[in-house]
Design a protein around this motif. Structure first.
Motif, mmCIF file in Angstrom:
data_model
loop_
_atom_site.group_PDB
_atom_site.id
_atom_site.type_symbol
_atom_site.label_atom_id
_atom_site.label_comp_id
_atom_site.label_asym_id
_atom_site.label_seq_id
_atom_site.Cartn_x
_atom_site.Cartn_y
_atom_site.Cartn_z
ATOM 1 N N ASP A 14 -22.134 -12.701 19.142
ATOM 2 C CA ASP A 14 -21.909 -13.244 20.475
ATOM 3 C C ASP A 14 -22.948 -14.330 20.715
ATOM 4 O OD1 ASP A 14 -20.943 -13.615 23.000
ATOM 5 O OD2 ASP A 14 -21.802 -11.788 23.832
ATOM 6 N N ALA A 15 -22.498 -15.529 21.019
ATOM 7 C CA ALA A 15 -23.424 -16.646 21.171
ATOM 8 C C ALA A 15 -22.963 -17.573 22.289
ATOM 9 C CB ALA A 15 -23.497 -17.431 19.867
ATOM 10 N N PRO A 16 -23.905 -18.210 22.955
ATOM 11 C CA PRO A 16 -23.546 -19.215 23.955
ATOM 12 C C PRO A 16 -22.713 -20.327 23.314
ATOM 13 C CG PRO A 16 -25.887 -18.726 24.048
ATOM 14 C CD PRO A 16 -25.349 -18.070 22.817
ATOM 15 N N ALA A 17 -21.754 -20.832 24.062
ATOM 16 C CA ALA A 17 -20.902 -21.903 23.538
ATOM 17 C C ALA A 17 -20.224 -22.633 24.689
ATOM 18 C CB ALA A 17 -19.848 -21.335 22.601
ATOM 19 N N ARG A 18 -19.714 -23.791 24.390
ATOM 20 C CA ARG A 18 -18.915 -24.550 25.358
ATOM 21 C C ARG A 18 -17.488 -24.011 25.260
ATOM 22 N NH1 ARG A 18 -20.275 -27.912 29.267
ATOM 23 N NH2 ARG A 18 -18.844 -29.611 29.660
ATOM 24 N N ARG A 19 -16.972 -23.454 26.364
ATOM 25 C CA ARG A 19 -15.633 -22.864 26.370
ATOM 26 C C ARG A 19 -14.824 -23.423 27.523
ATOM 27 N NH1 ARG A 19 -18.914 -18.506 24.582
ATOM 28 N NH2 ARG A 19 -18.078 -17.591 22.674
ATOM 29 N N ASP A 20 -13.513 -23.288 27.423
ATOM 30 C CA ASP A 20 -12.629 -23.694 28.515
ATOM 31 C C ASP A 20 -12.406 -22.502 29.435
ATOM 32 O OD1 ASP A 20 -12.361 -26.242 27.487
ATOM 33 O OD2 ASP A 20 -10.535 -25.775 26.385
ATOM 34 N N CYS A 21 -12.499 -22.739 30.739
ATOM 35 C CA CYS A 21 -12.274 -21.701 31.742
ATOM 36 C C CYS A 21 -10.815 -21.233 31.644
ATOM 37 C CB CYS A 21 -12.554 -22.256 33.132
ATOM 38 S SG CYS A 21 -12.152 -21.126 34.482
ATOM 39 N N LEU A 22 -10.604 -19.925 31.667
ATOM 40 C CA LEU A 22 -9.244 -19.387 31.584
ATOM 41 C C LEU A 22 -8.456 -19.610 32.871
ATOM 42 C CD1 LEU A 22 -9.876 -16.004 29.731
ATOM 43 C CD2 LEU A 22 -9.020 -18.151 28.789
ATOM 44 N N ARG A 23 -9.137 -19.934 33.950
ATOM 45 C CA ARG A 23 -8.448 -20.137 35.229
ATOM 46 C C ARG A 23 -8.112 -21.610 35.475
ATOM 47 N NH1 ARG A 23 -9.920 -20.431 40.869
ATOM 48 N NH2 ARG A 23 -8.304 -19.430 42.084
ATOM 49 N N CYS A 24 -9.115 -22.501 35.344
ATOM 50 C CA CYS A 24 -8.889 -23.917 35.672
ATOM 51 C C CYS A 24 -8.855 -24.822 34.443
ATOM 52 C CB CYS A 24 -9.957 -24.405 36.645
ATOM 53 S SG CYS A 24 -11.604 -24.563 35.913
ATOM 54 N N LYS A 25 -9.161 -24.269 33.273
ATOM 55 C CA LYS A 25 -9.135 -24.980 31.988
ATOM 56 C C LYS A 25 -10.259 -25.998 31.810
ATOM 57 C CE LYS A 25 -5.255 -22.892 31.093
ATOM 58 N NZ LYS A 25 -5.390 -21.502 30.886
ATOM 59 N N ALA A 26 -11.192 -26.079 32.748
ATOM 60 C CA ALA A 26 -12.317 -27.018 32.634
ATOM 61 C C ALA A 26 -13.348 -26.479 31.643
ATOM 62 C CB ALA A 26 -12.970 -27.214 33.994
ATOM 63 N N PRO A 27 -13.942 -27.336 30.827
ATOM 64 C CA PRO A 27 -14.990 -26.872 29.915
ATOM 65 C C PRO A 27 -16.254 -26.499 30.692
ATOM 66 C CG PRO A 27 -14.674 -29.240 29.711
ATOM 67 C CD PRO A 27 -13.642 -28.752 30.676
ATOM 68 N N PHE A 28 -16.938 -25.439 30.224
ATOM 69 C CA PHE A 28 -18.197 -25.027 30.843
ATOM 70 C C PHE A 28 -19.063 -24.358 29.790
ATOM 71 C CE2 PHE A 28 -15.806 -21.172 30.896
ATOM 72 C CZ PHE A 28 -16.713 -20.121 30.923
ATOM 73 N N ASP A 29 -20.358 -24.246 30.064
ATOM 74 C CA ASP A 29 -21.291 -23.607 29.140
ATOM 75 C C ASP A 29 -21.283 -22.102 29.386
ATOM 76 O OD1 ASP A 29 -22.115 -25.970 27.897
ATOM 77 O OD2 ASP A 29 -23.464 -26.406 29.555
ATOM 78 N N SER A 30 -20.718 -21.360 28.445
ATOM 79 C CA SER A 30 -20.591 -19.916 28.536
ATOM 80 C C SER A 30 -21.776 -19.250 27.841
ATOM 81 C CB SER A 30 -19.280 -19.498 27.859
ATOM 82 O OG SER A 30 -19.229 -18.115 27.672
ATOM 83 N N SER A 31 -22.243 -18.126 28.393
ATOM 84 C CA SER A 31 -23.368 -17.420 27.779
ATOM 85 C C SER A 31 -22.929 -16.477 26.666
ATOM 86 C CB SER A 31 -24.145 -16.643 28.841
ATOM 87 O OG SER A 31 -23.313 -15.664 29.419
ATOM 88 N N GLY A 32 -21.620 -16.260 26.519
ATOM 89 C CA GLY A 32 -21.137 -15.385 25.452
ATOM 90 C C GLY A 32 -19.647 -15.133 25.554
ATOM 91 N N PHE A 33 -19.137 -14.279 24.643
ATOM 92 C CA PHE A 33 -17.701 -14.003 24.594
ATOM 93 C C PHE A 33 -17.144 -13.490 25.917
ATOM 94 C CE2 PHE A 33 -18.394 -12.943 19.891
ATOM 95 C CZ PHE A 33 -18.029 -14.204 19.499
ATOM 96 N N GLY A 34 -17.919 -12.690 26.622
ATOM 97 C CA GLY A 34 -17.443 -12.068 27.847
ATOM 98 C C GLY A 34 -17.338 -12.995 29.035
ATOM 99 N N GLU A 35 -17.925 -14.153 28.956
ATOM 100 C CA GLU A 35 -17.895 -15.095 30.074
ATOM 101 C C GLU A 35 -16.832 -16.152 29.806
ATOM 102 O OE1 GLU A 35 -20.932 -17.656 32.853
ATOM 103 O OE2 GLU A 35 -21.477 -17.305 30.781
ATOM 104 N N ARG A 36 -15.674 -16.003 30.438
ATOM 105 C CA ARG A 36 -14.547 -16.900 30.195
ATOM 106 C C ARG A 36 -14.054 -17.600 31.459
ATOM 107 N NH1 ARG A 36 -13.799 -17.571 24.709
ATOM 108 N NH2 ARG A 36 -11.860 -18.457 25.369
ATOM 109 N N ILE A 37 -14.687 -17.298 32.605
ATOM 110 C CA ILE A 37 -14.342 -17.938 33.878
ATOM 111 C C ILE A 37 -15.567 -18.718 34.333
ATOM 112 C CG2 ILE A 37 -13.559 -17.577 36.256
ATOM 113 C CD1 ILE A 37 -11.519 -16.622 34.183
#
Length: 63
Positions: A14-37
């Protein structure tokens, strides 16, 4: 004779990464797999007032 050794599956840590929000699809800096919004969506009144799925006392469908 052919080597039939099976290598174990190595999971990605589990690592921080740039992910797309599952709600608005905007990219954001996530702290791990569990953070998707993203933070913006989590601060919305819709997100904060909706019952959490699987939460104790949350209304849900009965079968």
């Amino acid at each position: 004779m052919k080597d039939t050794t099976i290598e174990p599956v190595r999971h990605t840590p589990d690592a921080p990464a740039r992910r797309d929000c599952l709600r608005c699809k905007a990219p954001f800096d996530s702290s791990g797999f569990g953070e998707r919004i993203c933070r913006r969506c989590k601060l919305s009144s819709t997100w904060r007032t909706s019952p959490q799925r699987g939460a104790v006392g949350a209304p849900g469908r009965r079968r």
